[in-house]
Scaffold this active site. Structure first.
Site: not given
Length: 269
Positions: A43-45
């Protein structure tokens, strides 16, 4: 370049929300950051680098989904703070310089971390035409969550309705900048949570986000007003699931949870 995958808002592996975390000497060009985030495909880095001493913040922090940079992300901030503290890269509270201002993450002796985030401003709006069909349930209430969060918050009839959702993700993309938060009061608070939610972010390349810290900056004021308490526990009922402890403090919301590092490796490209 060292990369870690951290499960956030959980105290066990393979639950909560996974985030990539990279500690850098400086930010490379945006195109490289986006390519890494696409390769990680969570979903996020999060990408962070240390700032000079004596400033308003200790580390600079940015977050990328597989398709875009975002203005605020709770679980990847929690994951980054977890990496900093467990590796000894930073001790005590850490101040992150971000697109949403300076965000502080404070570690606790039990391993939990509390994030200090801006409270989302909630504005009641009419339930948009067609959103019930796209979501698969008729909302009771609709609210805009402001520019930092960028979601449409929808209150549904009950917990069972939230759990049973199977939305048309493509159709949902038309109703907000980032996505849709569906929520309801917990049917049985004795189970250890006060409200449930699910978050759908098709515009960010994420059909359903496992656990969304930023969404709880809107859920906290919404449910605190209705339940008459400033301290609550939210269950985000995705397949991976996770819990977020919230505390409403006016214009700030505290979000508390655990995190677990599950992969520690090297980015070779």
């Amino acid at each position: 370049m060292r990369i870690r995958i951290v499960d956030a808002f959980t105290d066990r592996p393979f639950a909560g929300n996974p985030a990539g975390v990279l500690l850098l000497d400086a930010f490379p060009d945006d195109g490289r950051l986006q390519r890494v985030a696409l390769e990680v495909n969570h979903a996020e880095t999060a990408f962070a680098h240390r700032l000079p001493e004596g400033g308003a913040a200790d580390w600079a922090l940015r977050w990328f989904t597989p398709v875009a940079e975002v203005a605020m992300c709770g679980h990847a901030t929690l994951a980054t703070a977890h990496v900093l503290h467990t590796t000894g890269a930073h001790e005590g509270p850490v101040r992150f310089a971000t697109r949403s201002g300076v965000l502080v993450a404070t570690p606790h002796e039990d391993g939990a971390i509390t994030l200090d985030f801006p409270t989302a401003p909630l504005t009641p709006v009419d339930v948009p035409d067609g959103v019930a069909e796209a979501l698969g349930a008729a909302p009771r209430t609709a609210l805009d969550t402001g520019p930092n969060v960028g979601d449409l918050l929808l209150e549904l009839a009950d917990e069972k309705t939230v759990l049973a959702l199977s939305p048309d993700h493509k159709a949902l993309a038309a109703y907000s900048e980032r996505g849709v938060i569906a929520t309801a009061r917990a049917e049985d608070p004795a189970r250890g949570y006060d409200f449930v939610s699910r978050c759908f972010f098709p515009n960010m390349g994420i059909d359903e986000d496992p656990v969304t810290g930023s969404a709880h900056t809107a859920l906290a004021p919404f449910w605190s007003e209705r339940l008459g308490r400033t301290r609550l526990i939210g269950l985000q009922a995705s397949p991976r699931s996770g819990r977020v402890r919230t505390e409403l403090r006016g214009e700030r919301t505290l979000l508390t949870g655990h995190a677990v590092t599950v992969i520690d490796g090297e980015l070779l490209a």
